[in-house]
Design an enzyme around this catalytic site. Structure first.
Site, PDB file in Angstrom:
ATOM      1  N   ASP A 164      38.639  11.830  20.172  1.00 25.27           N
ATOM      2  CA  ASP A 164      37.883  12.654  19.226  1.00 25.27           C
ATOM      3  C   ASP A 164      36.714  13.264  19.986  1.00 25.27           C
ATOM      4  O   ASP A 164      35.883  12.533  20.550  1.00 25.27           O
ATOM      5  CB  ASP A 164      37.362  11.798  18.068  1.00 25.27           C
ATOM      6  CG  ASP A 164      38.490  11.297  17.169  1.00 25.27           C
ATOM      7  OD1 ASP A 164      39.655  11.658  17.410  1.00 25.27           O
ATOM      8  OD2 ASP A 164      38.185  10.541  16.238  1.00 25.27           O
TER       9      ASP A 164
ATOM     10  N   ASP B 208      44.331  13.341   5.143  1.00 27.06           N
ATOM     11  CA  ASP B 208      43.380  12.244   5.218  1.00 27.06           C
ATOM     12  C   ASP B 208      43.011  11.848   3.794  1.00 27.06           C
ATOM     13  O   ASP B 208      42.662  12.714   2.988  1.00 27.06           O
ATOM     14  CB  ASP B 208      42.121  12.680   5.969  1.00 27.06           C
ATOM     15  CG  ASP B 208      42.447  13.306   7.317  1.00 27.06           C
ATOM     16  OD1 ASP B 208      43.384  12.817   7.977  1.00 27.06           O
ATOM     17  OD2 ASP B 208      41.766  14.278   7.707  1.00 27.06           O
TER      18      ASP B 208
END
Length: 241
Positions: A8, A129
């Site tokens: 990330d 998500d």
């Protein structure tokens, strides 16, 4: 089933967020390209890269780093974050990315999502998500008011054949996984899904292996950075399934 260690990227560094909270950042490597090479050296074949700046702003802010990861390694790169129009997908294609994840656009710009899947097909992946069964968008900061299973069914009908499903409440927390949740989503999706969120150790991989027919891949982040899951061992386990 294959392993996707995660990178990330936030402000040019490899980090992890706790439960998607931009105020709860841990930096693991100042150089994401170096981190990708470490994963490759450990035997990984895929890497899951998220442009966290892009996920928040809606613009690709770390494209140069993503391109360097693709150029500098033999890893297949799965990338998401800030992909909100056709030009963004094309830039990632040109950068050598193997798979592009569409997230917020699935909710806020369905016309674009449909155009993208029509043009790029199998290169695209739906990224859903969820927190408490509700879809979260805009870098996990907003609830979309859409049940996750409803959106999963929609993207399947639109033609998506890859799906990353993330349990936000477990992501970055090393709390373990709920294999039945991914099995349920795979049933709704009609294809195996990529499991993300909470993978902590080999026990979690063994749990997912019990529903391996529902699992295409497994994303893991904090666990491989903090040593509770070894990339080499995890990759070998997945390869053997």
């Amino acid at each position: 089933m294959y392993l996707l260690p995660a990178i990330d990227i936030l402000d040019g560094r490899a980090v992890r967020l706790a439960k998607g909270d931009y105020n709860r950042v841990t930096v693991y490597n100042e150089d994401p390209v170096d981190q990708a090479k470490r994963f490759e050296d450990a035997g990984a074949t895929w890497v899951h890269v998220v442009d966290l700046n892009g996920a928040r702003s809606g613009k690709q802010e770390n494209l140069a780093l993503i391109e360097r990861i693709a150029e500098s390694t033999s890893l297949k790169v799965e990338n998401g974050g800030g992909v909100r129009d056709m030009a963004a997908v094309q830039r990632l294609y040109d950068a050598g990315v193997s798979r592009v994840v569409l997230g917020s656009a699935l909710v806020v710009d369905k016309e674009f999502a449909e155009q993208a899947i029509a043009k790029f097909g199998d290169m695209l992946c739906a990224g859903i998500d969820a927190r408490g069964g509700e879809v979260a968008i805009q870098g996990w900061r907003e609830g979309a008011g859409v049940p996750a299973e409803e959106l999963v069914a929609e993207v399947a009908a639109a033609g998506f054949r890859h799906l990353v499903y993330t349990d936000i409440s477990r992501d970055g927390m090393q709390t373990g996984i709920d294999a039945s949740a991914y099995e349920r989503m795979a049933r709704v999706f009609g294809n195996p899904v990529i499991a993300s969120g909470g993978v902590t150790n080999m026990d979690d991989l063994r749990n997912l292996a019990q529903v391996a027919q529902s699992i295409e891949g497994v994303i893991t982040g904090r666990a491989v950075y903090e040593g509770t899951l070894g990339v080499a061992e995890a990759q070998s386990f997945c390869d053997a399934l």
